[in-house]
Design a protein around this motif. Sequence first.
Motif, mmCIF file in Angstrom:
data_model
loop_
_atom_site.group_PDB
_atom_site.id
_atom_site.type_symbol
_atom_site.label_atom_id
_atom_site.label_comp_id
_atom_site.label_asym_id
_atom_site.label_seq_id
_atom_site.Cartn_x
_atom_site.Cartn_y
_atom_site.Cartn_z
ATOM 1 N N UNK A 117 3.073 2.461 5.413
ATOM 2 C CA UNK A 117 2.753 3.836 5.801
ATOM 3 C C UNK A 117 1.339 3.839 6.367
ATOM 4 N N UNK A 118 1.190 4.323 7.610
ATOM 5 C CA UNK A 118 -0.102 4.268 8.288
ATOM 6 C C UNK A 118 -0.668 5.629 8.628
ATOM 7 N N UNK A 119 -0.048 6.715 8.172
ATOM 8 C CA UNK A 119 -0.553 8.054 8.480
ATOM 9 C C UNK A 119 -0.633 8.864 7.195
ATOM 10 N N UNK A 120 -1.403 9.926 7.253
ATOM 11 C CA UNK A 120 -1.512 10.850 6.129
ATOM 12 C C UNK A 120 -1.598 12.259 6.689
ATOM 13 N N UNK A 121 -1.583 13.228 5.799
ATOM 14 C CA UNK A 121 -1.670 14.616 6.236
ATOM 15 C C UNK A 121 -2.944 14.824 7.053
ATOM 16 N N UNK A 147 1.224 5.670 18.210
ATOM 17 C CA UNK A 147 0.843 5.720 16.801
ATOM 18 C C UNK A 147 1.958 5.159 15.934
ATOM 19 N N UNK A 148 1.648 4.066 15.233
ATOM 20 C CA UNK A 148 2.585 3.404 14.323
ATOM 21 C C UNK A 148 2.528 4.122 12.978
ATOM 22 N N UNK A 149 3.626 4.771 12.587
ATOM 23 C CA UNK A 149 3.615 5.636 11.413
ATOM 24 C C UNK A 149 4.156 4.950 10.157
ATOM 25 N N UNK A 150 5.388 4.405 10.235
ATOM 26 C CA UNK A 150 6.043 3.841 9.061
ATOM 27 C C UNK A 150 6.785 2.558 9.440
ATOM 28 N N UNK A 151 7.034 1.733 8.421
ATOM 29 C CA UNK A 151 8.006 0.641 8.531
ATOM 30 C C UNK A 151 9.104 0.909 7.512
ATOM 31 N N UNK A 152 10.349 0.858 7.976
ATOM 32 C CA UNK A 152 11.507 1.118 7.125
ATOM 33 C C UNK A 152 12.407 -0.113 7.123
ATOM 34 N N UNK A 153 12.811 -0.552 5.934
ATOM 35 C CA UNK A 153 13.677 -1.725 5.812
ATOM 36 C C UNK A 153 14.908 -1.392 4.992
ATOM 37 N N UNK A 154 16.030 -1.924 5.443
ATOM 38 C CA UNK A 154 17.300 -1.783 4.720
ATOM 39 C C UNK A 154 17.537 -3.082 3.958
ATOM 40 N N UNK A 155 17.425 -3.042 2.613
ATOM 41 C CA UNK A 155 17.463 -4.256 1.800
ATOM 42 C C UNK A 155 18.650 -4.307 0.846
ATOM 43 N N UNK A 156 19.635 -3.429 0.999
ATOM 44 C CA UNK A 156 20.830 -3.535 0.166
ATOM 45 C C UNK A 156 21.609 -4.793 0.505
#
Length: 352
Positions: free
Chosen positions: A173-177, A186-195
């Motif tokens: 997570x690279x951003x805040x309020x 702007x790179x905001x989040x990284x999301x991974x699917x690990x199931x």
Amino acid sequence: MAEQARTNIPEVRVATVKPGGAIMKVSLPATTTAFEAANIFARTSGYIEKRHVDIGDRVKKGDLLAEITAPELDQQIAQAQATLAQDQAALQQAQASRELAEVTNSRDSNLVKQGWLTAQQGDNDRLTLRAQQGAVGVAQSNITAQEAQIRVLQQEKSYQRVVAPFDGVVTQRNVDNGSLVSAGSTFMFTLMHSDVIRTQVFVPQDEAFGVGPGVDADIRVPEIPGRTFAGKVTRIATALQPGSRTLLTEIDVPNPDGLLSPGIYCTVELSIPRRTASTTIPSDALVFDQSGLHVAVVRNGTVHFQQVSISRDFGTTVEVRDGVQPGDQVVLNPAVNLAEGCKVTVRKTETG
């Protein structure tokens, strides 16, 4: 004399050459990766009004990750809608002028034929009608273009809601309020699917033949002793990498309890169907000298040296491709003076 001759015949220990199994077990280092991974960037410019997730949070597809506020975008939409209203009014005006031109041209054309009006007047009426028809087309095109512009702005406004593209875990997570974000940069989040964990392993060329989708694989992690994760080869690169002569192989491993994480080191044991025949002999039977690598094979009490090539080394035993056949008897720890054609007696037969 006969007794003396018998005592001069050396006595050797031998082992029987075993055929290689139908399945070849290969253990290789590997790395785990997420089944799906996405770096989420801002698609519109503005400020973070509300961040709803943080590192480690699990989300479902469509869940709201953050909200971006951009008041100037709302003003652009309002301006575009006002311009659309103007274009619609202009279309109505053009249509009214076209109708008037049609009526005028229809009435005056009869008067021109009767000689009450000049031909010049008739040409003016006809061309005026054509110009008004073109004006209606222009007004309709302006409306179409403005409606498209509003759709672009509304689509951009929808990007103010940053949502998860798939089920997964937020790993960065690279951003805040209050953070300022720019569209596309702007790179905001990284999301991974690990199931499901994707395990990548590079199989050497001499073991790659026979690897394909469906081959069984067992994954072990040093930090999780006593646990084996079963999977199957799901995809291969087909082409070997020229630099390393290895085949990129991927294995999908179910991970419902989340024990496996992306990016960890592990070992993969592949059960590869054997494509070519091979045999197994004890390492003690190998002889290496100026003639190369060979073994001493006993046939009918006579020693014959056969050159062999090793395909795999297991420590106490080796797998060889050629030179011997299953059932052959090879001498263990052959003496230095043992030569081609020597007569020997077999003292004891051991399994290889």
